[in-house]
Design a protein around this motif. Sequence first.
Motif, PDB file in Angstrom:
ATOM      1  N   MET A   1       1.155  -1.191  -0.181  1.00 52.59           N
ATOM      2  CA  MET A   1      -0.201  -0.388  -0.279  1.00 52.59           C
ATOM      3  C   MET A   1       1.165   1.267   0.255  1.00 52.59           C
ATOM      4  O   MET A   1       0.159   2.277   0.034  1.00 52.59           O
TER       5      MET A   1
ATOM      6  N   TYR B   1       7.757 -12.969  16.810  1.00 55.30           N
ATOM      7  CA  TYR B   1       8.715 -12.513  16.172  1.00 55.30           C
ATOM      8  C   TYR B   1      10.128 -12.774  15.805  1.00 55.30           C
ATOM      9  O   TYR B   1      10.683 -13.354  17.084  1.00 55.30           O
TER      10      TYR B   1
ATOM     11  N   GLU C   1       7.844  -9.224   7.101  1.00 54.96           N
ATOM     12  CA  GLU C   1       7.105  -9.153   7.061  1.00 54.96           C
ATOM     13  C   GLU C   1       6.944  -7.053   7.230  1.00 54.96           C
ATOM     14  O   GLU C   1       6.345  -6.472   6.603  1.00 54.96           O
TER      15      GLU C   1
ATOM     16  N   TYR D   1       6.156   4.511  15.542  1.00 54.82           N
ATOM     17  CA  TYR D   1       6.076   3.567  14.388  1.00 54.82           C
ATOM     18  C   TYR D   1       6.717   4.438  13.452  1.00 54.82           C
ATOM     19  O   TYR D   1       5.895   6.056  13.785  1.00 54.82           O
TER      20      TYR D   1
HETATM   21  C1  ISE Z   1       3.697  -5.216   9.091  1.00 60.12           C
HETATM   22  O1  ISE Z   1       2.646  -6.576   8.932  1.00 60.12           O
HETATM   23  C2  ISE Z   1       3.235  -3.975   8.109  1.00 60.12           C
HETATM   24  O2  ISE Z   1       2.766  -4.574   7.300  1.00 60.12           O
HETATM   25  C3  ISE Z   1       3.520  -3.307   8.605  1.00 60.12           C
HETATM   26  O3  ISE Z   1       3.360  -2.613   8.017  1.00 60.12           O
HETATM   27  C4  ISE Z   1       5.207  -3.453   9.798  1.00 60.12           C
HETATM   28  O4  ISE Z   1       5.202  -2.492   9.128  1.00 60.12           O
HETATM   29  C5  ISE Z   1       5.189  -3.764  10.555  1.00 60.12           C
HETATM   30  O5  ISE Z   1       6.517  -3.988  10.420  1.00 60.12           O
HETATM   31  C6  ISE Z   1       4.467  -5.526  10.070  1.00 60.12           C
HETATM   32  O6  ISE Z   1       4.666  -6.292  11.300  1.00 60.12           O
END
Ligand code: ISE
Length: 341
Positions: A126, A164, A172, A238
């Motif tokens: 995205m 994780y 990911e 984030y």
């Molecule tokens: C998560 O799956 C995402 O798609 C997030 O955008 C990403 O920042 C994150 O680290 C992932 O775990």
Amino acid sequence: MTLKAGIVGIGFIGVDHLKRLANSISGVEVVAVCDNVPGKAQKALDDLDLKLKDYDHFQKLIDDPEVEVVVITASNEAHADIAVAALEADKYVFCEKPLALNADDCQRVMEAEQKTGKKMLQVGFMRRYDAGYKRLKEVVDNGEIGEPLMLHCRHYNQSQVADYKTARAIYETLIHEIDVLHWLLDDDYEQVKVYFPRQSSLVKSDDGRLKDPQVIVMETTKGINIVVEVFVNCQYGYDINCDITGETGLAQLPNPASVSIRKDAKNSTDILVDWKERFEEAYDVEFQDFFDRLNNNEDPTGPTSWDGYLAAITADACVKSQVSGKTELVKGAKKPEFYNA
Ligand code: ISE
């Protein structure tokens, strides 16, 4: 026109997309959901006050003649099987990233798509729909900073779940930079190397083995050097950054708009903590574009199965480098003509 969609996988992002497709995106009606954990999808439907068909297996949802588009938000390992099954049934597919966890699975998806004879699948990278990245691409494409030479990016998460793993930070997390930078620079990766700086003592991982942070250096075929810091337990928020140094200037990804407050001898702005919130608008734009095009009988123009494959081979090389400690080449198949069209 309104296309009828079914969503497979009602976890975090599945619920988010269910809400989005049911409430915000036009030209689509969600008619069915599916999750292999009994009761999970029904609970989400109850919470959202939605009455839809709830299947316990993705094949049943795919076989439902009412479903025209399959949205895959299941666990990453399941993406390829679901995508292949949906394409074999001649249904359009929107697959969350990553397309699959390895190159062979991506190949299976590409083969199934090519057999349909038309572009039927979009991968949910995205960031290509984020206003900031789009502006950055315009700057690069218009030559506003000359030819890009080197990039410095940061992908920081406040924290991650305890299961994780070191490789997940690639498959990911880094996977977003892998895709968006390839698109931004219109370039492919040639080689990669992963470095592990000093380990953060604040990492909580259930087997005690998550290496965090990591620094990934990627070199493109044009010789552009890209440094990405991935830190999935940075504690403070984030934080997504991207600086591009070109021959005549430096372009930076804008931060999300936030009021700056001067108070108590400080000037502060908020930093988001949730990745879903940071890219909320990009998810909306991405889905709207996907459904608008399908409703106009056009091909989807977002990230293709080929982009999913390129991301997978690059991620594989990064994970190989995590283990070998060496520079690893990004090796892949020749691009099928189908994806040049
Ligand atoms: C998560 O799956 C995402 O798609 C997030 O955008 C990403 O920042 C994150 O680290 C992932 O775990």
